[in-house]
Design a protein around this motif. Structure first.
Motif, short mmCIF file in Angstrom:
data_model
loop_
_atom_site.label_atom_id
_atom_site.label_comp_id
_atom_site.label_asym_id
_atom_site.label_seq_id
_atom_site.Cartn_x
_atom_site.Cartn_y
_atom_site.Cartn_z
N ALA A 38 -2.79 17.05 -20.02
CA ALA A 38 -2.35 17.07 -18.62
C ALA A 38 -0.84 17.29 -18.57
CB ALA A 38 -2.72 15.77 -17.93
N LYS A 39 -0.41 18.18 -17.68
CA LYS A 39 1.00 18.49 -17.51
C LYS A 39 1.60 17.86 -16.24
CE LYS A 39 1.24 21.70 -20.86
NZ LYS A 39 0.72 21.08 -22.05
N SER A 40 0.71 17.56 -15.28
CA SER A 40 1.15 16.93 -14.04
C SER A 40 -0.06 16.35 -13.34
CB SER A 40 1.87 17.94 -13.12
OG SER A 40 0.96 18.90 -12.61
N ILE A 59 -0.77 15.32 0.83
CA ILE A 59 -0.74 16.22 -0.32
C ILE A 59 0.53 15.89 -1.10
CG2 ILE A 59 -0.74 18.59 -1.16
CD1 ILE A 59 -1.55 19.51 1.67
N ILE A 60 0.36 15.53 -2.36
CA ILE A 60 1.52 15.23 -3.20
C ILE A 60 1.25 15.80 -4.59
CG2 ILE A 60 0.68 12.90 -3.63
CD1 ILE A 60 3.62 11.99 -3.79
N TRP A 61 2.22 16.50 -5.15
CA TRP A 61 2.03 17.13 -6.46
C TRP A 61 3.30 16.99 -7.30
CZ3 TRP A 61 2.69 19.81 -1.95
CH2 TRP A 61 3.77 20.70 -1.89
N ASN A 62 3.23 17.51 -8.53
CA ASN A 62 4.31 17.37 -9.51
C ASN A 62 4.56 15.91 -9.85
OD1 ASN A 62 4.48 20.12 -9.38
ND2 ASN A 62 6.63 20.20 -8.82
N ILE A 63 3.51 15.10 -9.77
CA ILE A 63 3.62 13.70 -10.20
C ILE A 63 3.67 13.73 -11.73
CG2 ILE A 63 2.56 11.42 -10.20
CD1 ILE A 63 0.98 12.37 -7.65
N PRO A 64 4.71 13.18 -12.35
CA PRO A 64 4.81 13.23 -13.81
C PRO A 64 3.65 12.48 -14.47
CG PRO A 64 6.88 12.48 -12.83
CD PRO A 64 5.86 12.51 -11.73
N VAL A 65 3.18 13.00 -15.59
CA VAL A 65 2.08 12.32 -16.30
C VAL A 65 2.56 10.99 -16.87
CG1 VAL A 65 0.71 14.37 -16.80
CG2 VAL A 65 2.47 13.66 -18.41
N ALA A 115 -5.72 15.42 -12.55
CA ALA A 115 -4.89 15.69 -13.71
C ALA A 115 -4.94 17.20 -13.91
CB ALA A 115 -5.43 14.96 -14.94
N LEU A 116 -3.77 17.83 -13.94
CA LEU A 116 -3.69 19.30 -14.01
C LEU A 116 -3.13 19.75 -15.36
CD1 LEU A 116 -2.05 19.80 -10.49
CD2 LEU A 116 -4.49 19.87 -11.05
N ASP A 117 -3.58 20.91 -15.79
CA ASP A 117 -3.07 21.48 -17.04
C ASP A 117 -1.83 22.34 -16.82
OD1 ASP A 117 -3.98 23.86 -15.92
OD2 ASP A 117 -5.45 24.26 -17.48
N ALA A 118 -1.25 22.24 -15.63
CA ALA A 118 -0.06 23.01 -15.26
C ALA A 118 0.73 22.23 -14.21
CB ALA A 118 -0.46 24.37 -14.70
N VAL A 119 1.93 22.67 -13.96
CA VAL A 119 2.73 22.14 -12.86
C VAL A 119 2.65 23.19 -11.76
CG1 VAL A 119 5.03 21.44 -12.12
CG2 VAL A 119 4.25 20.89 -14.45
N GLN A 130 -2.40 26.60 0.50
CA GLN A 130 -1.53 26.94 -0.62
C GLN A 130 -1.74 25.98 -1.78
OE1 GLN A 130 1.09 26.35 2.36
NE2 GLN A 130 2.16 28.30 2.28
N PHE A 131 -1.88 24.69 -1.47
CA PHE A 131 -2.11 23.69 -2.51
C PHE A 131 -3.43 23.97 -3.24
CE2 PHE A 131 -4.20 19.77 -3.84
CZ PHE A 131 -3.26 19.26 -4.72
N ASP A 132 -4.50 24.19 -2.47
CA ASP A 132 -5.80 24.44 -3.08
C ASP A 132 -5.76 25.66 -4.01
OD1 ASP A 132 -6.94 22.24 -1.82
OD2 ASP A 132 -7.95 23.42 -0.26
N ARG A 133 -5.07 26.72 -3.59
CA ARG A 133 -4.94 27.92 -4.43
C ARG A 133 -4.16 27.60 -5.71
NH1 ARG A 133 -4.16 30.74 0.42
NH2 ARG A 133 -1.91 30.77 0.12
N ALA A 134 -3.10 26.84 -5.58
CA ALA A 134 -2.23 26.55 -6.72
C ALA A 134 -2.92 25.69 -7.79
CB ALA A 134 -0.94 25.87 -6.25
N VAL A 135 -3.81 24.80 -7.38
CA VAL A 135 -4.47 23.92 -8.36
C VAL A 135 -5.82 24.46 -8.83
CG1 VAL A 135 -3.27 21.87 -7.49
CG2 VAL A 135 -5.60 22.36 -6.71
N SER A 136 -6.32 25.47 -8.16
CA SER A 136 -7.62 26.04 -8.53
C SER A 136 -7.61 26.50 -9.98
CB SER A 136 -7.95 27.21 -7.60
OG SER A 136 -9.19 27.77 -7.97
N GLY A 137 -8.58 26.04 -10.75
CA GLY A 137 -8.69 26.41 -12.15
C GLY A 137 -7.80 25.61 -13.08
N HIS A 138 -7.05 24.65 -12.55
CA HIS A 138 -6.12 23.86 -13.36
C HIS A 138 -6.48 22.38 -13.43
CE1 HIS A 138 -3.39 27.17 -14.04
NE2 HIS A 138 -3.49 27.49 -12.76
N VAL A 139 -7.61 21.97 -12.85
CA VAL A 139 -7.98 20.56 -12.83
C VAL A 139 -8.71 20.20 -14.12
CG1 VAL A 139 -9.25 18.76 -11.59
CG2 VAL A 139 -8.12 20.59 -10.30
N LEU A 140 -8.06 19.35 -14.94
CA LEU A 140 -8.67 18.89 -16.19
C LEU A 140 -9.64 17.74 -15.92
CD1 LEU A 140 -5.56 18.70 -18.53
CD2 LEU A 140 -7.42 20.36 -18.63
N ALA A 141 -9.25 16.86 -15.00
CA ALA A 141 -10.07 15.70 -14.64
C ALA A 141 -9.67 15.26 -13.25
CB ALA A 141 -9.84 14.56 -15.63
#
Length: 151
Positions: A38-40, A59-65, A115-119, A130-141
């Motif tokens: 997980a990256k973020s 909607i909140i993102w870029n939360i540090p792991v 948990a995302l595999d990208a920031v 925009q959020f949904d597009r940005a996280v699409s395909g990046h959700v590890l869990a």
């Protein structure tokens, strides 16, 4: 992955302090068990029972792991400490929009921690699409906790 929301468990009633019938503060949310790679982290809160369709409350993102919680009463601004960013909710404001259903039936407020595999590459104040597009395909869990509230 596990998520703990202060004041209620999955399927429980949301405390008034987190609603428009109280001070409307965001709840303290903590977590554990972030998967390797997980990256973020990102958090999304919505209400699928809203009269006009899905209402995005937070909607909140870029939360540090390395983080282990969001404090209660998270500031309602686009940029937060440690590089965290917040989007615009369906009410048109940054940050947490308290649970505030119209009188009548119980609404289901879904808190989803991812948990995302990208920031995600998003500007502060991005909206749900925009959020949904940005996280699409990046959700590890992900983990989902649903709170209930009615008026």
């Amino acid at each position: 992955m596990e998520m703990i929301i202060d004041g209620f468990k999955d399927g429980g009633l949301i405390p008034k302090r987190n609603t428009c019938d109280g001070p409307g503060l965001s709840p303290e949310i903590s977590w554990k068990g972030i998967p390797p790679g997980a990256k973020s982290l990102a958090l999304l809160m919505d209400d699928p029972d809203a009269p006009r369709g899905l209402f995005t409350h937070w909607i909140i993102w870029n939360i540090p792991v390395s983080a282990f919680r969001l404090p209660a009463g998270t500031a309602r601004k686009a940029e937060l400490p440690n590089g965290m960013m917040q989007g615009v909710n369906s009410g048109g404001a940054y940050g947490y929009y308290p649970s505030c259903p119209p009188p009548g039936s119980v609404h289901h407020y879904r808190y989803r921690l991812m948990a995302l595999d990208a920031v995600p590459v998003l500007n502060p104040g991005a909206g749900r699409e925009q959020f949904d597009r940005a996280v699409s395909g990046h959700v590890l869990a992900e983990v989902l906790v649903t709170g209930l509230y009615s008026r």
